[in-house]
Design an enzyme around this catalytic site. Structure first.
Site, PDB file in Angstrom:
ATOM      1  N   GLY A   1     -21.092  51.491 -35.767  1.00  0.00           N
ATOM      2  CA  GLY A   1     -21.311  52.069 -34.457  1.00  0.00           C
ATOM      3  C   GLY A   1     -21.415  53.573 -34.551  1.00  0.00           C
TER       4      GLY A   1
ATOM      5  N   GLY B   1     -18.022  55.018 -35.847  1.00  0.00           N
ATOM      6  CA  GLY B   1     -17.497  54.698 -37.167  1.00  0.00           C
ATOM      7  C   GLY B   1     -17.999  53.366 -37.684  1.00  0.00           C
TER       8      GLY B   1
ATOM      9  N   VAL C   1     -16.765  49.361 -39.363  1.00  0.00           N
ATOM     10  CA  VAL C   1     -15.742  48.339 -39.542  1.00  0.00           C
ATOM     11  C   VAL C   1     -16.018  47.624 -40.863  1.00  0.00           C
ATOM     12  CG1 VAL C   1     -14.678  46.254 -38.616  1.00  0.00           C
ATOM     13  CG2 VAL C   1     -15.472  48.052 -37.056  1.00  0.00           C
TER      14      VAL C   1
ATOM     15  N   LYS D   1     -11.116  49.371 -39.337  1.00  0.00           N
ATOM     16  CA  LYS D   1     -11.992  50.218 -38.530  1.00  0.00           C
ATOM     17  C   LYS D   1     -11.719  51.675 -38.884  1.00  0.00           C
ATOM     18  CE  LYS D   1     -12.918  51.120 -33.608  1.00  0.00           C
ATOM     19  NZ  LYS D   1     -12.536  50.689 -32.233  1.00  0.00           N
TER      20      LYS D   1
ATOM     21  N   ASP E   1     -13.770  49.435 -20.925  1.00  0.00           N
ATOM     22  CA  ASP E   1     -15.025  49.337 -21.676  1.00  0.00           C
ATOM     23  C   ASP E   1     -15.310  47.889 -22.060  1.00  0.00           C
ATOM     24  OD1 ASP E   1     -17.352  50.382 -22.769  1.00  0.00           O
ATOM     25  OD2 ASP E   1     -16.456  50.712 -24.739  1.00  0.00           O
TER      26      ASP E   1
END
Length: 515
Positions: free
Chosen positions: A26, A29, A31, A46, A141
């Site tokens: 993403g 960062g 994963v 993560k 979110d």
């Protein structure tokens, strides 16, 4: 993430977590799959980028994610085992590894999602959100990418993750005042305006997720996130039943209630949402299983493809004192085409004319019945050669040896020459606006309005012969001119329309010209 920041396979973190392959990426960062070497457990690691890790607010949210997930302690919430910092000061989070996919990936891979499955998936996600709310945590979110699904022998297991911008677990809120946080497509209207977080933020997002699973599109969409967020406070969301007619009315109403602009009209809590969704599920599961079929959705998805989490994880905008980039205009949702109804009406009119003629002026010959009569073709009736009634009676045709279907003749009951009957309307002539080309033009105009492609709307409405209703065409043109800034054309087209929305657009165009 820059290549220099990528962790090589086999690297150990905190002497106990071995890094494996990348499983997600993403803007913030990466994963990684990994393993707790001491206990042999698979984990997900993560790791934030260095740029995000150096942001004090993000560091605070990242640590809050671990506390929020741990506080919930629910099987429908991802487990967080550890949080720490790499030697280069990048932050990492160690979570349980889910061998499955997120709901967005599931939706893209499936031609459609059954009603029962969609309701079950979102209800399980709501169980996890309810557990977080019970601990004073608001996710803020929720979206399809933040809900994982794992297939187990006993069924599908749902996990809510990514509490990175959760509210309620951060004690010092001053740094977040005036900020808008979340993913625009799922944000509640009041969330867009920077209102204090409430559970109704998450209720709205649950409604968007359920709408998307059922219809494969978003209730409100625009490629410009600023315009999208401005529209949310003014444009009512689409209804599920308009796109998927087999959806029960109770389910359609639940989704519509979740997507209300006024938060006070949404379900007040996850308990209320779950209770209503459970009732819908019970009704669906009690019905006989339908034969396998491919669900056909009405219309095409509105708006451009929704950006993935990799390109837009969330929006963080200074909203205090700023104005929306666009002036939102309420939009109506188009009805279905009237082409079929027009054809049915024309057919009934033809049958009615023929029936009246038969009843009033004629009867079938004794040699034929209505069942075996040939179709009536209007022909002028020649006046009789003799006016003598007796001669007229002797003019009857002789019967044929083998009866054949004969047309039903129409003869005036008076002795004067009969008037020539008016021909019946032809049944094989198509109205100009009901041709396939015109149907396509009207569809283009309505699709253009849904996707805010106003040039496309104007192009379609210029085909005037394709519109049975000039009022409908002019209303679309008026809105398109207003959106494109062609205010004089807007006034010219809409000034005589007796329509509430058109009047608003004309008033706005007049003000823009005057200003």
């Amino acid at each position: 993430m820059p290549d220099a920041e990528r962790l090589p396979p086999g690297q150990l973190i905190a002497d106990r977590y071995r890094v494996d392959a990348v499983v997600g990426r993403g803007a913030m960062g990466v994963v990684y799959a990994g393993e707790h070497v001491r206990v042999g457990r698979r984990v997900a690691i993560k790791v934030l980028t260095r740029a995000w890790s150096n942001d004090a607010t993000v560091r605070q949210r990242f640590e809050a994610e671990a506390r929020a997930a741990s506080a919930a302690g629910h099987p429908n919430v991802i487990q967080v085992f550890d949080v720490g910092e790499l030697p280069d000061q990048r932050l990492y989070l160690v979570m349980e590894f889910i061998d499955g996919s997120d709901l967005y990936t599931l939706l893209k891979a499936a031609p459609s999602v059954s009603l029962v499955r969609a309701c079950r998936l979102i209800r399980d996600a709501a169980f996890g959100v309810r557990a977080a709310h019970a601990q004073g945590v608001i996710h803020r979110d929720l979206k399809l990418e933040n809900v994982m699904v794992q297939t187990l022998p006993e069924g599908e297991a749902v996990k809510v993750l990514d509490f990175g911008i959760a509210a309620g677990v951060i004690e010092k809120r001053a740094t977040l005042v005036g900020m808008t946080l979340g993913t625009p497509e799922y944000m509640a209207p009041e969330q867009v305006d920077g209102a204090p977080p409430t559970v109704r933020f998450d209720i709205y997002a649950l409604g968007v997720m359920l709408f998307e699973l059922l219809t494969r599109r978003l209730p409100i969409a625009d490629e410009n996130p600023l315009k999208l967020m401005a529209l949310k406070g003014h444009v009512p969301a689409a209804r599920v039943i308009e796109l998927r007619p087999e959806v029960p009315a109770a389910l359609d109403q639940l989704v519509a209630d979740c997507l209300e602009i006024d938060p006070s009209r949404r379900p007040a809590s996850c308990d209320a949402f779950i209770e209503r969704l459970t009732q819908v599920l019970a009704a669906l599961e009690s019905e006989p299983a339908p034969a396998p079929t491919t669900t056909t959705l009405i219309g095409r998805p509105s708006g451009p493809p929704r950006p993935s989490r990799a390109t837009r994880p969330y929006v963080e905008l200074r909203s205090a004192g700023s104005e929306p980039a666009v002036l939102p205009v309420p939009a109506t949702r188009p009805g279905r085409s009237r082409g079929v109804l027009l054809w049915v009406g024309a057919g009934l009119a033809v049958l009615g004319v023929v029936g009246v003629v038969l009843v009033l002026y004629g009867r079938p010959s004794h040699d034929a019945t209505i069942a075996d009569a040939t179709p009536i073709e209007p022909q002028p009736v020649e006046p009789p050669a003799q006016t003598d009634p007796a001669a007229h009676d002797r003019a009857k045709p002789e019967p044929e040896p083998e009866p054949e279907p004969v047309p039903v003749s129409v003869q005036s009951p008076v002795q004067s020459p009969p008037e020539e009957p008016e021909p019946s309307p032809p049944t094989n002539v198509q109205a100009p606006h009901d041709t396939p080309r015109c149907e396509q033009q009207r569809t283009r105009a309505l699709d253009g309005r849904r996707t805010h492609d106003w040039q496309r709307v104007l192009s379609a409405t210029q085909q005037r012969e394709c519109w049975a209703s000039a009022r409908e065409r002019k209303k679309l043109e008026t809105q398109a001119y207003m959106e494109l800034g062609r205010f004089e054309d807007c006034l010219r087209t809409g000034k005589h329309l007796n329509d509430t929305e058109a009047t608003k657009w004309v008033t706005l165009c007049s003000k823009r010209l005057a200003g």
